[in-house]
Design a protein around this motif. Sequence first.
Motif, PDB file in Angstrom:
ATOM      1  N   LEU A  77      12.777  80.823  25.914  1.00 19.80           N
ATOM      2  CA  LEU A  77      12.960  79.579  26.655  1.00 19.80           C
ATOM      3  C   LEU A  77      14.417  79.145  26.728  1.00 19.80           C
ATOM      4  O   LEU A  77      14.969  78.940  27.807  1.00 19.80           O
ATOM      5  CB  LEU A  77      12.115  78.460  26.018  1.00 19.80           C
ATOM      6  N   PHE A  81      16.827  78.338  29.825  1.00 21.26           N
ATOM      7  CA  PHE A  81      17.043  76.939  30.198  1.00 21.26           C
ATOM      8  C   PHE A  81      18.479  76.708  30.661  1.00 21.26           C
ATOM      9  O   PHE A  81      18.748  75.780  31.430  1.00 21.26           O
ATOM     10  CB  PHE A  81      16.748  76.023  29.008  1.00 21.26           C
ATOM     11  N   MET A  84      18.521  76.534  34.225  1.00 20.20           N
ATOM     12  CA  MET A  84      17.609  75.574  34.848  1.00 20.20           C
ATOM     13  C   MET A  84      18.357  74.283  35.185  1.00 20.20           C
ATOM     14  O   MET A  84      18.894  73.625  34.291  1.00 20.20           O
ATOM     15  CB  MET A  84      16.433  75.277  33.917  1.00 20.20           C
ATOM     16  N   PHE A  87      17.480  71.064  33.156  1.00 16.54           N
ATOM     17  CA  PHE A  87      17.903  71.125  31.756  1.00 16.54           C
ATOM     18  C   PHE A  87      19.411  70.917  31.637  1.00 16.54           C
ATOM     19  O   PHE A  87      19.878  70.138  30.781  1.00 16.54           O
ATOM     20  CB  PHE A  87      17.506  72.479  31.158  1.00 16.54           C
ATOM     21  N   LEU A 214       8.686  79.406  33.352  1.00 16.93           N
ATOM     22  CA  LEU A 214      10.003  78.918  33.777  1.00 16.93           C
ATOM     23  C   LEU A 214      10.143  78.971  35.294  1.00 16.93           C
ATOM     24  O   LEU A 214      10.701  78.058  35.912  1.00 16.93           O
ATOM     25  CB  LEU A 214      11.107  79.739  33.110  1.00 16.93           C
ATOM     26  N   TYR A 226      11.479  71.226  31.691  1.00 15.73           N
ATOM     27  CA  TYR A 226      11.667  71.946  30.417  1.00 15.73           C
ATOM     28  C   TYR A 226      10.691  71.482  29.335  1.00 15.73           C
ATOM     29  O   TYR A 226      10.450  72.187  28.357  1.00 15.73           O
ATOM     30  CB  TYR A 226      13.119  71.804  29.926  1.00 15.73           C
ATOM     31  N   TYR A 230       8.023  73.768  26.686  1.00 11.63           N
ATOM     32  CA  TYR A 230       7.999  73.462  25.252  1.00 11.63           C
ATOM     33  C   TYR A 230       6.585  73.089  24.786  1.00 11.63           C
ATOM     34  O   TYR A 230       6.146  73.488  23.707  1.00 11.63           O
ATOM     35  CB  TYR A 230       8.950  72.309  24.936  1.00 11.63           C
TER      36      TYR A 230
END
Length: 581
Positions: A77, A81, A84, A87, A214, A226, A230
């Motif tokens: 992750l 991220f 992303m 994020f 994702l 995000y 999680y």
Amino acid sequence: MSHFEGSEDVARIDTKVAAKIASAVEDYDALVHDAAAATEQQRNMGIIESFKTYPKAVMWSVLLSTAIIMEGYDTMLLGNFFAMPAFTKRYGVCNGAGECQIPAPWMSGLNNGALVGEILGLQLTGVFSEKYGYKRTMLVALVFMTGFIFIPFFAQNLVTLLIGQILQGIPWGCFQTLTTAYAAEICPVTLRPYLTTYVNLCWVIGQLIASGILRATVERDDHWAYKIPYAIQFVWPVPILIGCLFAPESPWWLVRQGKHDEAEQSLRRLASSKGEFTHQEAQQTIAMMVHTNELEKLESEGSKYWDCFKKTDLRRTEIACMVWMIQVFCGSPLMGSSSYFYQQAGLPTTQAFNFSIGQFALGFCGTVASWWLMGWFGRRTLYLWGQYIMFALLVITGAVGTASKSSASSWVVGSMLLIFTFVYDISVGPVCYCLVAEISSTRLRAKTIVLARNFYNIGGIVVNIIQPRLLNPDAWGLGATSAFVWAGTSLLCITWTYFRLPEPKGRTYGELDILFEQKVNARKFRQTKVDQFGDLTKMRQEGLLNNEKASTIEKEGSEKDQALTSTVTPPVSDLGYNSKA
């Protein structure tokens, strides 16, 4: 002076060592008789027969290895991220044009936070697993993992994310050790490569699931982009924990604790209940474990971390550490932050995440294909040739990145990384797990895996300092040409592998003990024959065997001594070879 004697082609147990084992157990003849039968049976057992005989071992190994799916998902992750937008907007630094980036030092720190936690978790696991068993240690790690997931989910800043990474790393370290060790200890020789490399497949499955999640959330512009990934972490720990409550303990661990009756019960729980695995075969298998354990006790003064660096265990530790370190420096950092790499190589954000999904789908296929290739070529050949091909791909990737910055070159770079991932997951990725599990001695297996994985983690810390700077446009910004850096380290890895990596294919743990004690050259492991039990008649003539208790063999007549290591199935003996106080 070496405890083993042999020629260039045959490695034999020394008669004096056999005598020492005989003095440590009751009814040594019966022990050797049963251990030789079990060794021969495992050596001749085919794949289909192995699955029929040990179906529950496969099931329990698969269950515990599922924890690595969770780890592969979780560790995937954060590195992605960084590519992303939601994020980076929440946690990063934005310029006047509204473009946001996580600063390179924080990228390194967050990735290294998990590794620091893993180092701590690994060291603790090496101690607790040998004292309390694999099962109990795994259960405790799963409980802690469930609690630590809340930290990154509710994190409001990078500092809290870092704390979450460190704490989650502790149970991750436990999973890395126990899944591999457990798989290696509950299955016969034939199934070892499949169940140990399945651990790598679980990594790939976790990464593939993470890539899909994702990609599904990357276009969101709110905090759920995000937080959803999680939150999905909560799916894993509780079901695995419930399953582990019913899992049998490793019979090898029980033998090391002197609990032979419990070891036999555990072994029978791992085997078929339909008659494929008889009471006689169970006792013979326990005898093989007892003999191997007594053999290793003579060569290892204890079962502490320091013992991994003594005598022949030093070489075994070196090999285990290096084969895992090679995973770090063969070019794999480009895969770990693949979405970010694709993005910096010039691909649009959505296409970067699409490529990541394809990348790990190929990784899945590669790992499955490695199961057949290991059977044909062995561990060493597959591991070495995989590195040859990856080195060539890295050179091509760097050359394309240097020659052109066009859109077409970006797609070529992305394609090279897809092929690289497939090759990695058909060779270095899965074969590493099999090698680490097989090379280590049974008494020091958990601790050797801990040291090897921590060697890997230390290498990962170095990589996590370098890799973000190689790709981040605000740092070195090399983009695709960073492949040249990893091509250089890959060449060093190839050199070590050629000269130092042995071939453990088809060897029992007792045979590997003798090969290492004999100091057989790594390139001669495959063709060297092993005489693991020796000539009992010769030992009696030399006055080295003097058991008070009449053995099975003595009752049948000394003329049958030479048949102990033959393929003839011997008569069953009871568990009368417990270690003497």
